[in-house]
Write a protein that holds these residues in place. Sequence first.
Motif, PDB file in Angstrom:
ATOM      1  N   LYS A 187     -15.778  29.679  46.757  1.00 60.84           N
ATOM      2  CA  LYS A 187     -17.115  29.092  46.896  1.00 60.84           C
ATOM      3  C   LYS A 187     -17.666  28.637  45.533  1.00 60.84           C
ATOM      4  CE  LYS A 187     -21.439  29.585  49.358  1.00 60.84           C
ATOM      5  NZ  LYS A 187     -22.214  28.928  48.330  1.00 60.84           N
ATOM      6  N   TYR A 188     -17.171  29.209  44.470  1.00 58.73           N
ATOM      7  CA  TYR A 188     -17.536  28.779  43.118  1.00 58.73           C
ATOM      8  C   TYR A 188     -17.304  27.269  42.962  1.00 58.73           C
ATOM      9  CZ  TYR A 188     -17.247  28.491  37.986  1.00 58.73           C
ATOM     10  OH  TYR A 188     -17.420  28.147  36.670  1.00 58.73           O
ATOM     11  N   TYR A 189     -16.163  26.787  43.467  1.00 61.55           N
ATOM     12  CA  TYR A 189     -15.845  25.362  43.432  1.00 61.55           C
ATOM     13  C   TYR A 189     -16.860  24.557  44.236  1.00 61.55           C
ATOM     14  CZ  TYR A 189     -13.343  21.084  44.813  1.00 61.55           C
ATOM     15  OH  TYR A 189     -12.995  19.783  45.085  1.00 61.55           O
ATOM     16  N   VAL A 190     -17.165  25.015  45.417  1.00 61.67           N
ATOM     17  CA  VAL A 190     -18.119  24.316  46.285  1.00 61.67           C
ATOM     18  C   VAL A 190     -19.491  24.267  45.611  1.00 61.67           C
ATOM     19  CG1 VAL A 190     -19.237  24.289  48.559  1.00 61.67           C
ATOM     20  CG2 VAL A 190     -16.836  24.981  48.355  1.00 61.67           C
ATOM     21  N   GLU A 245     -24.169  23.296  52.098  1.00 63.42           N
ATOM     22  CA  GLU A 245     -22.961  23.215  52.915  1.00 63.42           C
ATOM     23  C   GLU A 245     -22.923  24.414  53.868  1.00 63.42           C
ATOM     24  OE1 GLU A 245     -20.922  20.681  52.862  1.00 63.42           O
ATOM     25  OE2 GLU A 245     -21.644  19.721  51.040  1.00 63.42           O
ATOM     26  N   ASP A 246     -22.617  24.154  55.148  1.00 62.41           N
ATOM     27  CA  ASP A 246     -22.499  25.272  56.083  1.00 62.41           C
ATOM     28  C   ASP A 246     -21.122  25.915  55.943  1.00 62.41           C
ATOM     29  OD1 ASP A 246     -20.586  23.836  57.644  1.00 62.41           O
ATOM     30  OD2 ASP A 246     -22.174  22.927  58.841  1.00 62.41           O
ATOM     31  N   GLU A 269     -15.311  26.011  54.350  1.00 65.28           N
ATOM     32  CA  GLU A 269     -13.899  26.307  54.633  1.00 65.28           C
ATOM     33  C   GLU A 269     -13.056  25.037  54.576  1.00 65.28           C
ATOM     34  OE1 GLU A 269     -11.164  28.916  57.566  1.00 65.28           O
ATOM     35  OE2 GLU A 269     -12.672  27.677  58.573  1.00 65.28           O
ATOM     36  N   GLU A 270     -13.533  23.954  55.157  1.00 65.25           N
ATOM     37  CA  GLU A 270     -12.793  22.680  55.132  1.00 65.25           C
ATOM     38  C   GLU A 270     -12.601  22.186  53.700  1.00 65.25           C
ATOM     39  OE1 GLU A 270     -14.764  19.863  57.683  1.00 65.25           O
ATOM     40  OE2 GLU A 270     -14.519  21.150  59.440  1.00 65.25           O
ATOM     41  N   ILE A 271     -13.629  22.293  52.882  1.00 64.85           N
ATOM     42  CA  ILE A 271     -13.550  21.863  51.485  1.00 64.85           C
ATOM     43  C   ILE A 271     -12.509  22.693  50.735  1.00 64.85           C
ATOM     44  CG2 ILE A 271     -14.817  21.860  49.288  1.00 64.85           C
ATOM     45  CD1 ILE A 271     -17.350  21.139  51.031  1.00 64.85           C
ATOM     46  N   LEU A 272     -12.525  23.997  50.946  1.00 61.13           N
ATOM     47  CA  LEU A 272     -11.606  24.883  50.230  1.00 61.13           C
ATOM     48  C   LEU A 272     -10.164  24.715  50.719  1.00 61.13           C
ATOM     49  CD1 LEU A 272     -13.874  28.029  49.913  1.00 61.13           C
ATOM     50  CD2 LEU A 272     -13.315  26.329  48.154  1.00 61.13           C
TER      51      LEU A 272
END
Length: 180
Positions: free
Chosen positions: A41-44, A52-53, A58-61
Amino acid sequence: MVLCYHGTSADNLQSILENGLLIDKPKVWEVSHNAIYCWTKYYVDKEYSEDEDEESIEEILIQAAVNNSYCTLAKAKDCRAVVVVFNVDESELEVDDSCPNMESANCIYRNVQLNEIVKILISQDLSLVRGSFISLMNDKLYYNHQFTEFEKDVATIFNNSCFIVDDILEWKEVELLCLT
């Protein structure tokens, strides 16, 4: 605990299922430390909006991990992308300082144990499009592999096309009964 996403190829799947993620495996990038590199989540938080929900996160990661798997798929014998999702204590995570532009990634300087793995996703066989992975890695400064002239020619074909691997990716979850 923090969910972490790590991308690799199926060449490493059997070892992961038997031993977890090991820091002393051969490295794709010559600048890599003996660490497990991952996306959290650090990246997000650093790269995306704050609202972001959970599903989007999860999709981003997964996508970030998949992008990393492309590095290993360029030379893979088993050309299936693998995303390993694992839990670790947030205090163990470090910011990736291995090379420029990776400050949004994390790493952990120890093996990830089998019981820390939450989920493993695996793609279909992507060997028919391996040239697209070679095109992404060809001429990368820190990439730890060399390509043949033929592989470079195939990579050029993919560079000149509109092909996007993500458009064909299909995922299934690896059965983790053997991990408990």
